[in-house]
Design a protein around this motif. Structure first.
Motif, PDB file in Angstrom:
ATOM      1  N   PRO A 190       0.840  -1.209   0.000  1.00 43.25           N
ATOM      2  CA  PRO A 190       0.000   0.000   0.000  1.00 43.25           C
ATOM      3  C   PRO A 190       0.868   1.250   0.000  1.00 43.25           C
ATOM      4  CG  PRO A 190       0.140  -0.894   2.207  1.00 43.25           C
ATOM      5  CD  PRO A 190       0.858  -1.869   1.316  1.00 43.25           C
ATOM      6  N   PRO A 191       0.322   2.376  -0.423  1.00 44.40           N
ATOM      7  CA  PRO A 191       1.114   3.619  -0.478  1.00 44.40           C
ATOM      8  C   PRO A 191       1.523   4.149   0.892  1.00 44.40           C
ATOM      9  CG  PRO A 191      -1.195   4.047  -0.985  1.00 44.40           C
ATOM     10  CD  PRO A 191      -1.048   2.563  -0.941  1.00 44.40           C
ATOM     11  N   THR A 192       0.913   3.605   1.947  1.00 44.87           N
ATOM     12  CA  THR A 192       1.214   4.078   3.303  1.00 44.87           C
ATOM     13  C   THR A 192       2.410   3.348   3.927  1.00 44.87           C
ATOM     14  OG1 THR A 192      -0.429   2.505   4.112  1.00 44.87           O
ATOM     15  CG2 THR A 192      -1.157   4.787   3.782  1.00 44.87           C
ATOM     16  N   LYS A 193       2.893   2.313   3.292  1.00 41.89           N
ATOM     17  CA  LYS A 193       4.020   1.558   3.867  1.00 41.89           C
ATOM     18  C   LYS A 193       5.257   2.448   3.916  1.00 41.89           C
ATOM     19  CE  LYS A 193       5.649  -3.203   3.842  1.00 41.89           C
ATOM     20  NZ  LYS A 193       4.676  -3.606   4.879  1.00 41.89           N
ATOM     21  N   SER A 194       6.040   2.345   4.958  1.00 41.05           N
ATOM     22  CA  SER A 194       7.212   3.214   5.105  1.00 41.05           C
ATOM     23  C   SER A 194       8.307   2.836   4.111  1.00 41.05           C
ATOM     24  CB  SER A 194       7.769   3.132   6.523  1.00 41.05           C
ATOM     25  OG  SER A 194       8.395   1.876   6.751  1.00 41.05           O
ATOM     26  N   ILE A 195       9.166   3.799   3.834  1.00 44.09           N
ATOM     27  CA  ILE A 195      10.303   3.548   2.939  1.00 44.09           C
ATOM     28  C   ILE A 195      11.190   2.455   3.527  1.00 44.09           C
ATOM     29  CG2 ILE A 195      12.400   4.564   1.957  1.00 44.09           C
ATOM     30  CD1 ILE A 195      10.864   7.265   1.902  1.00 44.09           C
ATOM     31  N   LYS A 196      11.405   2.497   4.815  1.00 40.47           N
ATOM     32  CA  LYS A 196      12.238   1.488   5.484  1.00 40.47           C
ATOM     33  C   LYS A 196      11.663   0.093   5.312  1.00 40.47           C
ATOM     34  CE  LYS A 196      13.999   0.102  10.032  1.00 40.47           C
ATOM     35  NZ  LYS A 196      13.994   0.399  11.497  1.00 40.47           N
ATOM     36  N   ASP A 197      10.350  -0.051   5.551  1.00 40.09           N
ATOM     37  CA  ASP A 197       9.720  -1.366   5.449  1.00 40.09           C
ATOM     38  C   ASP A 197       9.632  -1.834   3.998  1.00 40.09           C
ATOM     39  OD1 ASP A 197       9.458  -1.553   8.166  1.00 40.09           O
ATOM     40  OD2 ASP A 197       7.367  -0.905   8.223  1.00 40.09           O
TER      41      ASP A 197
END
Length: 312
Positions: free
Chosen positions: A42-49
Motif C-alpha cells: 500500500p502507499p502508506t508503507k514506510s520507505i524502510k519497510d
C-alpha cells in the motif's frame, strides 16, 4: 529473420523456467512468463519497510496498489530508493524536510518517492509488445492488469531473459555489450555511488583500481557494487545498531569497498548470449562485466539482451 516471440515460446516449452506452457484464451502469451502471485504494497508503507520487503524477496521493484480495489497506483524501484538515499532529488526529503535526520526520513510513506505515472499493459498482451514497450520506455518491469484494471501480474526483464537460457546460441557478448562502462574506485563514498547510478540509470558499477599505473588501474576489475548491495547495506540491522547519530551524513560516508562483491563473475567477449542468460539464472544476477586479460572492456545486462532480441 528470427521471430522473437517464437524464440521465447520455444524457450518456455523447453522448461528453462518453471512457467505455465499453456495459456488460457482469457490471457495473452505474456502471462506464461509473468509472475502471477504479485507482492504489492500500500502507499502508506514506510520507505524502510519497503526496502525490507525488497530484500526479503530479492525484488528490484514493487507495485503500489490500492488495498481495496487492487488497482495500481504506482511502482517503486531500487532506483527510487537510491535516489532517496542520496542519488537525486528525492534526497531532499532527508536533507531538507528532515534536516539530515536519516532515521526519521526512512519512516516516510513510500508514496513520497514512488513513481506515479506507471506504464501498465493488459494481461492479454503479447511478448513482442511487452519487449517493445520496455525498450521504448527504458523500464525494467511492467505491471499487468485485467479488464477491471486490477493487478494481475508483473513481468520483468529478468523473466524474459531467463526464458532465453540456452536458446540464443549464435549471438555473443561483444555484439551487444555496452562498451561505455561507468566505473568507480574502492574509496568512493556510498552517497557518490548512489549519484553515479541514479544520474546514469545504472544498477551496478564495476570497482576498478589496484595498479600503480593509472592507465591500467582504470581497467583492472576489483569488484562490483549493485543497487541491491546498497539497499541491503541500508537495511542491515548492524547499521542502525552502530550509528552514533541520526545524521544521514554518517550513514552515507561509508565507502563502496565495504559492501562490494569481490572477485565478481565475469564473461568473455565471445560468450554466447544464451549461456549468459543461463548464468544470470544460476547466479541470480542481472548483469556481468566483460573482461579480457583481467581488464574490463564492457558490461552486459538484461537490458542489453532485450536489445539483442529486438535486432534478431
Amino acid at each position: 529473420m528470427k521471430d522473437k516471440s517464437s524464440i521465447l515460446r520455444k524457450s518456455i516449452k523447453m522448461g528453462s523456467v518453471e512457467h505455465e506452457t499453456k495459456v488460457s484464451n482469457k490471457e495473452g502469451e505474456i502471462m506464461a512468463i509473468a509472475s502471477k502471485d504479485v507482492i504489492s504494497i500500500p502507499p502508506t508503507k514506510s520507505i524502510k519497510d519497503t526496502a525490507k520487503v525488497m530484500m526479503e524477496h530479492e525484488f528490484r521493484r514493487l507495485p503500489i496498489a490500492d488495498p481495496g480495489s487492487g488497482k495500481v497506483l504506482g511502482i517503486v524501484t531500487v532506483m527510487d530508493i537510491l535516489d532517496f538515499f542520496g542519488g537525486g532529488k528525492k534526497f531532499n526529503i532527508i536533507e531538507k524536510k528532515y534536516e539530515d535526520n536519516f532515521l526519521a526520513a526512512i519512516n516516510e510513506p513510500i508514496r513520497e518517492i514512488m513513481t506515479r505515472d506507471v506504464i501498465c499493459l493488459s494481461d492479454k498482451s503479447s511478448i513482442k509488445d511487452t519487449i517493445e514497450t520496455m525498450l521504448s520506455n527504458q523500464i525494467g518491469a511492467i505491471p499487468l492488469v485485467d479488464a477491471n484494471d486490477k493487478l494481475a501480474g508483473i513481468v520483468t526483464e529478468r523473466d524474459i531473459v531467463l526464458s532465453l537460457a540456452g536458446v540464443l546460441t549464435e549471438e555473443v557478448a561483444q555484439d551487444y555489450m555496452s562498451t561505455k562502462v561507468f566505473t568507480t574506485t574502492p574509496g568512493t563514498p556510498i552517497e557518490s555511488a548512489c549519484k553515479i547510478m541514479v544520474r546514469n540509470g545504472l544498477r551496478r558499477i564495476p570497482i576498478v583500481g589496484g595498479e600503480a599505473d593509472i592507465s591500467k588501474a582504470s581497467k583492472k576489475l576489483l569488484g562490483i557494487v549493485t543497487s541491491t548491495d546498497i539497499i541491503r547495506y541500508f537495511n542491515a540491522k548492524e547499521l542502525f545498531d552502530n550509528l552514533n547519530s541520526n545524521a544521514a551524513s554518517e550513514v552515507l560516508k561509508n565507502i563502496v569497498s565495504n559492501i562490494m562483491a569481490e572477485d565478481p563473475i565475469t564473461v568473455s567477449q565471445t560468450e554466447r548470449i544464451g549461456d549468459i542468460c543461463a548464468l544470470f539464472a544460476e547466479k541470480n544476477i542481472g548483469g556481468v562485466p566483460v573482461t579480457k586479460d583481467s581488464e574490463i572492456i564492457g558490461i552486459i545486462t538484461e537490458k542489453d539482451i532485450l536489445n539483442a532480441i529486438k535486432t534478431l
